[in-house]
Design an enzyme around this catalytic site. Structure first.
Site, PDB file in Angstrom:
ATOM      1  N   CYS A 174      -5.613  19.895  28.712  1.00  0.00           N
ATOM      2  CA  CYS A 174      -6.532  18.801  28.389  1.00  0.00           C
ATOM      3  C   CYS A 174      -7.623  19.385  27.527  1.00  0.00           C
ATOM      4  O   CYS A 174      -8.154  20.462  27.833  1.00  0.00           O
ATOM      5  CB  CYS A 174      -7.111  18.188  29.668  1.00  0.00           C
ATOM      6  SG  CYS A 174      -8.458  17.001  29.393  1.00  0.00           S
TER       7      CYS A 174
ATOM      8  N   CYS B  61      -7.003  15.377  21.276  1.00  0.00           N
ATOM      9  CA  CYS B  61      -6.809  14.715  22.568  1.00  0.00           C
ATOM     10  C   CYS B  61      -5.314  14.620  22.800  1.00  0.00           C
ATOM     11  O   CYS B  61      -4.581  14.110  21.943  1.00  0.00           O
ATOM     12  CB  CYS B  61      -7.442  13.322  22.528  1.00  0.00           C
ATOM     13  SG  CYS B  61      -7.011  12.252  23.923  1.00  0.00           S
TER      14      CYS B  61
END
Length: 253
Positions: free
Chosen positions: A177, A70
């Site tokens: 992302c 992440c």
């Protein structure tokens, strides 16, 4: 050997699926945070506490390696996690693949969340790794949220919007992302032919395996996948079954 992967939502699926492919013997502990998701808009101190607590839970659950697949968790909490768990526990973070993209493309777009696109962190990465390439950020409004919901129609709409805001002469697109590789086929279809995509999930999985092997410990795993949702034993959300990576890891619709 248990590897813990920590993310607020489904962004941990691509790296987890690569680990499953490359080392099917390794046991995986997938830690999602439905109570706190999404992390991107939250204050930094809040994110640090959330991620560090998840890392502590990982160790209590037997994990020997921790992965933060992440970008938000990596930029905000990676060093805090390393300091908290100590030098004997490898902690692997995630960095958008700007450097390899800029090395082979003259123009690059970094697709990321609105918060990341506007962040000093991404600006610094572009300045540090962009080289001679023309690198621009493109905010993909709502894409990560649509992926977490398993809403493919909304994801396609968000991809179309991001593609429309991407310079027409771009040669490479960095998926900034960790959710976005889950819809990589739709992203490819929305971009002009020949645009190259750059994603860090496979590289993070490969680095994790190198760190596992460097520990020199025998692997006695059998490929078990366990899930904690905000610390509670559970299962991957049904939305994960909308994606191949989720199904590989046992998600059921």
């Amino acid at each position: 050997m248990i590897v813990a992967l920590i993310d607020s939502g489904l962004g941990l699926l691509p790296t987890s699926a690569w680990l499953r492919k490359l080392r099917p013997d390794v046991d995986l502990l997938l830690q999602l945070d439905p109570d706190g998701a999404p992390w991107g808009p939250k204050p930094e101190d809040w994110v640090v506490e959330r991620v560090v607590n998840a890392a502590r839970t990982s160790l209590r659950s037997g994990a020997e390696v921790i992965v933060l697949p992440c970008n938000t968790a990596s930029v905000t909490a990676l060093e805090h996690v390393r300091a908290d768990v100590g030098p004997d526990v490898p902690v692997i973070g995630t960095v958008p693949a700007i450097k390899p993209a800029a090395a082979v493309c003259r123009s690059v777009a970094v697709w990321a969340t609105a918060a990341t696109t506007a962040s000093r962190y991404q600006a610094d990465l572009i300045a540090k790794f962009g080289g001679e390439a023309d690198v621009v950020g493109v905010a993909c409004h709502g894409l990560a949220d649509a992926i977490d919901r398993g809403d493919l129609a909304a994801a396609h709409d968000a991809i179309a919007g991001a593609a429309a805001r991407t310079p027409p002469d771009v040669e490479g697109v960095v998926l900034g992302c960790t959710h976005y590789p889950l819809v990589i086929d739709a992203i490819v279809a929305a971009l002009p032919n020949g645009v190259r995509l750059f994603d860090s999930a496979q590289a993070v999985a490969a680095q994790t395996i190198r760190r596992i092997e460097a520990l020199g410990r025998p692997s006695t795993g059998n490929g078990e996948v366990r899930v904690l949702n905000s610390g509670r034993p559970g299962a991957l959300p049904a939305s994960a079954s909308a994606f191949e990576s989720g199904r590989v890891l046992g998600a059921q619709g």
